[in-house]
Design an enzyme around this catalytic site. Structure first.
Site, short mmCIF file in Angstrom:
data_model
loop_
_atom_site.label_atom_id
_atom_site.label_comp_id
_atom_site.label_asym_id
_atom_site.label_seq_id
_atom_site.Cartn_x
_atom_site.Cartn_y
_atom_site.Cartn_z
N TYR A 295 -1.62 -12.34 16.69
CA TYR A 295 -3.00 -12.20 16.20
C TYR A 295 -3.98 -12.75 17.23
O TYR A 295 -4.98 -12.09 17.57
CB TYR A 295 -3.15 -12.94 14.87
CG TYR A 295 -4.55 -12.92 14.30
CD1 TYR A 295 -4.99 -11.84 13.55
CD2 TYR A 295 -5.42 -13.98 14.51
CE1 TYR A 295 -6.27 -11.81 13.02
CE2 TYR A 295 -6.71 -13.97 13.99
CZ TYR A 295 -7.13 -12.88 13.24
OH TYR A 295 -8.40 -12.86 12.73
N GLY B 294 -8.64 -5.14 10.72
CA GLY B 294 -7.66 -6.08 11.26
C GLY B 294 -6.71 -6.58 10.20
O GLY B 294 -6.97 -6.50 9.00
N SER C 14 -14.03 -1.97 3.87
CA SER C 14 -13.82 -1.95 2.42
C SER C 14 -13.66 -3.33 1.80
O SER C 14 -13.62 -3.45 0.58
CB SER C 14 -12.57 -1.11 2.09
OG SER C 14 -11.40 -1.73 2.61
N ARG D 217 -7.98 1.73 5.24
CA ARG D 217 -6.64 2.29 5.09
C ARG D 217 -6.26 2.53 3.63
O ARG D 217 -5.19 3.05 3.36
CB ARG D 217 -5.61 1.36 5.74
CG ARG D 217 -5.66 1.34 7.26
CD ARG D 217 -4.76 0.28 7.84
NE ARG D 217 -5.26 -1.05 7.54
CZ ARG D 217 -4.49 -2.10 7.31
NH1 ARG D 217 -3.19 -1.98 7.31
NH2 ARG D 217 -5.03 -3.27 7.07
N GLY E 56 -13.82 -8.02 2.66
CA GLY E 56 -14.00 -9.14 3.56
C GLY E 56 -15.26 -9.04 4.41
O GLY E 56 -16.33 -8.66 3.94
#
Length: 268
Positions: free
Chosen positions: A179, A104, A13, A36, A15
Site C-alpha cells: 500500500y 484505492g 462511492s 467497482r 469515503g
C-alpha cells in the site's frame, strides 16, 4: 448561465471520494462517479444535493455503471471501449475539468505474508489504474490543455488532475508495504506528470491524507495509541480532505502541490 464544470471522481462511492463528490456537487459541478460496486454507486448518488437540479438541466449528476472489468481496474490496459462505458448524455460531458484519482484499497499484513496476487491487486488499483485512466483521458482529449473563460463573468480556468495519495507513501508504516509503495508511486506520478504537461495548461496535484475516519480505518481508529501519536489527537474527517480537493480545483496557481493533511503526524 455558464455551463457547470465537470468532475470525474474514481472511488467516488464512499469515503474520501464520496465526500469530494458531495462537496463538488454542492458547488454546482456536474459529476461522473466511477466505482467497482453498483449498489454503492447508487447509494452515493442518493446523498448528493439536488438543489441545483431542474427540468431544464436533468443531468447535473451523472453516474456510470460500476467499472468492474480489467480494462479499468487492472494493468491489462485501456482501449476505446472504456469511453463508451461513460454513457455521457452529450459532447459537453466529455470535457473533464477536474479528474480526482481516489480509488484505492487498503492492506493490513506483513510483507512476507502478503501473497503475490494481493500485492499486484493493491498496486493495480491504487496506482496503475490511475495512471492508465489518466493517460486514456489525456490521449483522447477528454482533458484538454487550456485556460479559458467559460463566460465573460468567469475567471480563466485550467483543468486539474488531483491524485489522492497517503502519508504512508512518505512516512511508511508496519503492515502496509505494498500500500505504501503504491501511494509513494502516486506522489512520483504527480511530480513527473506535472513537469511533463504543465505547460499545456493542465495542472497536476496530490493530496496526502494521514489517518482519516472511513470504513477502511474503523479498526485502526479504535487504537488509542495511534490516535495519541497524532498531534491533533484525532483522525481526520473525509470532509476535511474534500476541502483540499476543492481548493486545488479552484486555485489556478496550484500545480505540483503535495498537500499534507495529516493532523501533524508527518512532523513527529
Amino acid at each position: 448561465m455558464p455551463t457547470p464544470r465537470h468532475a470525474l471522481i474514481t472511488g467516488g462511492s464512499r469515503g474520501i471520494g464520496l465526500a469530494i463528490a458531495q462537496l463538488f456537487a454542492s458547488q454546482g459541478y456536474r459529476l461522473t462517479l466511477l466505482a467497482r460496486n453498483n449498489r454503492n454507486l447508487e447509494d452515493a448518488l442518493s446523498t448528493l444535493p439536488t438543489s441545483h437540479l431542474s427540468s431544464s438541466s436533468p443531468h447535473r449528476y451523472i453516474a456510470t455503471h460500476a467499472i468492474t472489468n480489467d480494462k479499468f481496474w487492472t494493468t491489462s490496459g485501456l482501449d476505446d471501449t472504456f469511453g463508451a462505458q461513460y454513457e455521457f448524455e452529450d459532447a459537453k460531458e466529455k470535457n473533464i475539468d477536474v479528474l480526482v484519482n481516489c480509488a484505492g484499497i487498503s492492506q493490513s499484513s506483513s510483507f512476507v505474508r502478503t501473497k503475490g496476487e494481493d500485492i499486484k491487486e493493491i498496486v493495480d488499483i491504487n496506482l496503475t489504474a490511475a495512471m492508465l485512466a489518466t493517460r486514456f483521458l489525456l490521449s483522447k482529449r477528454y482533458i484538454k490543455g487550456r485556460s479559458f473563460k467559460a463566460a465573460e463573468t468567469e475567471e480563466p480556468f485550467s483543468p486539474t488532475i488531483i491524485n489522492v495519495a497517503s502519508l504512508l507513501g512518505m512516512k511508511g508504516g508496519v503492515g502496509a508495504v505494498a500500500y505504501a509503495a503504491s501511494k509513494a508511486g502516486m506522489i512520483g506520478f504527480t511530480r513527473a506528470l506535472a513537469a511533463e504537461i504543465g505547460r499545456s495548461g493542465i495542472r497536476v496535484n496530490t493530496i496526502v491524507p494521514g489517518y482519516v475516519s472511513t470504513d477502511m480505518t474503523t479498526d485502526l481508529e479504535r487504537s488509542s495509541d495511534l490516535r495519541s501519536s497524532i498531534p491533533m489527537g484525532r483522525f481526520g474527517k473525509p470532509e476535511e480532505i474534500a476541502d483540499a480537493a476543492l481548493f486545488l480545483a479552484r486555485n489556478q496557481y496550484a500545480h505540483n502541490c503535495i498537500l499534507n493533511l495529516d493532523g501533524g503526524l508527518s512532523a513527529t
